[in-house]
Design a protein around this motif. Structure first.
Motif, PDB file in Angstrom:
ATOM      1  N   VAL A  58       4.251   3.435  -5.142  1.00 63.15           N
ATOM      2  CA  VAL A  58       4.121   2.307  -4.221  1.00 63.15           C
ATOM      3  C   VAL A  58       2.681   1.811  -4.222  1.00 63.15           C
ATOM      4  CG1 VAL A  58       6.005   3.088  -2.726  1.00 63.15           C
ATOM      5  CG2 VAL A  58       3.665   3.826  -2.253  1.00 63.15           C
ATOM      6  N   GLY A  59       2.494   0.536  -3.891  1.00 64.95           N
ATOM      7  CA  GLY A  59       1.156  -0.017  -3.808  1.00 64.95           C
ATOM      8  C   GLY A  59       1.184  -1.525  -3.665  1.00 64.95           C
ATOM      9  N   GLY A  79       2.291  -9.014  -2.409  1.00 64.17           N
ATOM     10  CA  GLY A  79       3.302  -8.211  -1.731  1.00 64.17           C
ATOM     11  C   GLY A  79       3.268  -6.779  -2.210  1.00 64.17           C
ATOM     12  N   PRO A  80       4.231  -5.980  -1.786  1.00 61.45           N
ATOM     13  CA  PRO A  80       4.258  -4.581  -2.203  1.00 61.45           C
ATOM     14  C   PRO A  80       4.877  -4.417  -3.593  1.00 61.45           C
ATOM     15  CG  PRO A  80       6.089  -5.019  -0.749  1.00 61.45           C
ATOM     16  CD  PRO A  80       5.280  -6.296  -0.807  1.00 61.45           C
ATOM     17  N   SER A  81       4.447  -3.400  -4.292  1.00 55.54           N
ATOM     18  CA  SER A  81       5.086  -2.956  -5.524  1.00 55.54           C
ATOM     19  C   SER A  81       5.742  -1.610  -5.218  1.00 55.54           C
ATOM     20  CB  SER A  81       4.059  -2.804  -6.648  1.00 55.54           C
ATOM     21  OG  SER A  81       4.653  -2.220  -7.781  1.00 55.54           O
ATOM     22  N   ILE A  82       7.044  -1.545  -5.405  1.00 54.57           N
ATOM     23  CA  ILE A  82       7.807  -0.331  -5.079  1.00 54.57           C
ATOM     24  C   ILE A  82       8.667   0.045  -6.277  1.00 54.57           C
ATOM     25  CG2 ILE A  82       9.528   0.701  -3.542  1.00 54.57           C
ATOM     26  CD1 ILE A  82       8.696  -1.400  -1.441  1.00 54.57           C
ATOM     27  N   ASP A  83       8.621   1.292  -6.669  1.00 57.10           N
ATOM     28  CA  ASP A  83       9.493   1.782  -7.730  1.00 57.10           C
ATOM     29  C   ASP A  83       9.917   3.208  -7.377  1.00 57.10           C
ATOM     30  OD1 ASP A  83      10.254   0.887 -10.726  1.00 57.10           O
ATOM     31  OD2 ASP A  83      10.047   3.065 -10.629  1.00 57.10           O
ATOM     32  N   LEU A 275      -0.084 -14.159 -14.480  1.00 63.57           N
ATOM     33  CA  LEU A 275      -0.931 -12.975 -14.486  1.00 63.57           C
ATOM     34  C   LEU A 275      -0.581 -12.138 -13.266  1.00 63.57           C
ATOM     35  CD1 LEU A 275      -4.394 -14.572 -15.370  1.00 63.57           C
ATOM     36  CD2 LEU A 275      -2.928 -13.265 -16.907  1.00 63.57           C
ATOM     37  N   ASP A 276      -0.332 -10.850 -13.464  1.00 63.60           N
ATOM     38  CA  ASP A 276      -0.014  -9.923 -12.379  1.00 63.60           C
ATOM     39  C   ASP A 276      -1.002  -8.772 -12.373  1.00 63.60           C
ATOM     40  OD1 ASP A 276       2.170 -11.385 -11.687  1.00 63.60           O
ATOM     41  OD2 ASP A 276       3.659  -9.842 -12.097  1.00 63.60           O
ATOM     42  N   MET A 277      -1.340  -8.288 -11.172  1.00 63.30           N
ATOM     43  CA  MET A 277      -2.150  -7.083 -11.034  1.00 63.30           C
ATOM     44  C   MET A 277      -1.501  -6.188  -9.989  1.00 63.30           C
ATOM     45  SD  MET A 277      -4.633  -6.925 -13.166  1.00 63.30           S
ATOM     46  CE  MET A 277      -5.518  -5.551 -12.415  1.00 63.30           C
ATOM     47  N   THR A 278      -1.413  -4.894 -10.277  1.00 59.91           N
ATOM     48  CA  THR A 278      -0.777  -3.943  -9.383  1.00 59.91           C
ATOM     49  C   THR A 278      -1.580  -2.651  -9.340  1.00 59.91           C
ATOM     50  OG1 THR A 278       1.390  -4.814 -10.028  1.00 59.91           O
ATOM     51  CG2 THR A 278       1.377  -2.721  -8.848  1.00 59.91           C
ATOM     52  N   VAL A 279      -1.736  -2.105  -8.157  1.00 56.50           N
ATOM     53  CA  VAL A 279      -2.324  -0.767  -7.989  1.00 56.50           C
ATOM     54  C   VAL A 279      -1.281   0.084  -7.291  1.00 56.50           C
ATOM     55  CG1 VAL A 279      -4.157   0.615  -6.942  1.00 56.50           C
ATOM     56  CG2 VAL A 279      -4.670  -1.667  -7.853  1.00 56.50           C
ATOM     57  N   THR A 280      -0.902   1.204  -7.892  1.00 57.07           N
ATOM     58  CA  THR A 280       0.165   2.030  -7.311  1.00 57.07           C
ATOM     59  C   THR A 280      -0.285   3.477  -7.141  1.00 57.07           C
ATOM     60  OG1 THR A 280       1.109   2.367  -9.528  1.00 57.07           O
ATOM     61  CG2 THR A 280       2.063   0.627  -8.187  1.00 57.07           C
ATOM     62  N   TYR A 281       0.301   4.091  -6.115  1.00 57.69           N
ATOM     63  CA  TYR A 281       0.090   5.517  -5.875  1.00 57.69           C
ATOM     64  C   TYR A 281       1.356   6.246  -6.302  1.00 57.69           C
ATOM     65  CZ  TYR A 281      -0.965   9.940  -3.565  1.00 57.69           C
ATOM     66  OH  TYR A 281      -1.226  11.260  -3.294  1.00 57.69           O
ATOM     67  N   GLN A 282       1.212   7.235  -7.141  1.00 54.10           N
ATOM     68  CA  GLN A 282       2.346   7.989  -7.664  1.00 54.10           C
ATOM     69  C   GLN A 282       2.434   9.344  -6.951  1.00 54.10           C
ATOM     70  OE1 GLN A 282       3.692   8.240 -12.082  1.00 54.10           O
ATOM     71  NE2 GLN A 282       2.115   9.791 -11.820  1.00 54.10           N
ATOM     72  N   PHE A 283       3.560   9.565  -6.253  1.00 55.35           N
ATOM     73  CA  PHE A 283       3.728  10.814  -5.502  1.00 55.35           C
ATOM     74  C   PHE A 283       4.115  11.950  -6.445  1.00 55.35           C
ATOM     75  CE2 PHE A 283       4.139   7.491  -2.394  1.00 55.35           C
ATOM     76  CZ  PHE A 283       3.549   8.014  -1.262  1.00 55.35           C
TER      77      PHE A 283
END
Length: 283
Positions: A58-59, A79-83, A275-283
């Motif tokens: 998520v991020g 918005g949020p990025s959720i996977d 163009l997309d940019m995403t920062v995610t935290y992986q549990f």
């Protein structure tokens, strides 16, 4: 030497296959290729057969993209990025939607899911869309299939078909391919590949057609768009591994409208970029 090189490449891909590009939104038509919403997923299973029970990332995400297909104006969407994925069965993703893998093998899968299209509103661009009917938000059902050639040649082939219920009330299909590019390492991986999008006449007329009533209100000439190829595109997705928990991803894509889409009086620019940019935290 060849075996050592192949093994090293496989090791890199295995480490990085879980580093997915998860753009902010897949709901509204965009130059992003469909494969960019799931980049790495088929490779993840092939390179790491013992997947964890849960994979959660998520991020925040931001996207700079056209207002709508054919627009010459851009806007920023955040918005949020959720996977979220459970085994090799269920998924909930801002890119892929919500669904399950109904059939799968070590190097392929077939998924069935639900997505959502945000549509298009005339007020988004009153100078071009004034007098045009809105395309209402609508849910969609998506059937997709992906196939990886092999570990030594990790080319991923993808096909999907979507049916919208409401909004355009149409069918859309995509064919695409991508693979890891030279220069990928333990800390950085990038994918690139082409895609082509097809659509039926209902979808094409919703987005690119002008009815006689819309022509009278908007000043555009009446126009009927037929079924066929809507666009060709090319995309690049890259991920940086900051540490075992934090990932940063970027996506870039270009789309060229063709056929009836490019000749529509609604279309101001045939070539669209995102163009997309995403920062995610992986549990």
């Amino acid at each position: 030497m060849h075996k050592r090189t192949t093994a090293a490449a496989a090791s890199v891909i295995a480490t990085l296959a879980a580093a997915l590009a998860t753009p902010a939104s897949a709901q509204t038509p965009s130059p992003l290729a469909e494969w960019q919403y799931t980049a790495g997923i088929p490779l993840e299973k092939l390179m790491q057969p013992s997947l964890p029970t849960w994979r959660i990332r998520v991020g925040p995400a931001a996207s700079f993209r056209p207002l709508y297909d054919g627009s010459d104006r851009h806007h920023m969407v955040a918005g949020p990025s959720i996977d979220i994925r459970y085994r090799d069965l269920f998924f909930l993703s801002t890119g892929e939607g919500i669904g399950m893998n109904v059939l799968s093998g070590p190097n392929w899968r077939v998924s069935l899911g639900a997505a959502y299209d945000l549509g298009r509103r005339a007020r988004d661009d009153s100078s071009r869309l004034g007098g045009m009917d809105n395309i209402n938000p609508a849910p969609a059902v998506k059937l997709a299939g992906e196939y990886v050639i092999s570990k030594s040649f990790p080319l991923v082939l993808r096909a999907d078909v979507r049916r919208y219920f409401g909004g355009s009330n149409g069918w859309v299909a995509d064919l695409g391919a991508y693979m890891p590019m030279p220069g990928s390492s333990q800390k950085f991986v990038w994918f690139a590949g082409p895609g082509v999008t097809f659509a039926d006449s209902r979808y094409m007329n919703s987005w690119f057609g002008v009815t006689p009533n819309e022509a009278a209100r908007s000043g555009h000439p009446a126009y009927r768009a037929g079924a066929g190829v809507k666009s060709f595109g090319f995309g690049v997705s890259a991920t940086w591994i900051i540490n075992k928990h934090w990932l940063a991803s970027g996506d870039a894509a270009i789309q060229q409208l063709v056929g009836d889409a490019v000749h529509s009086p609604i279309t101001q620019r045939a070539t669209g970029t995102v163009l997309d940019m995403t920062v995610t935290y992986q549990f």
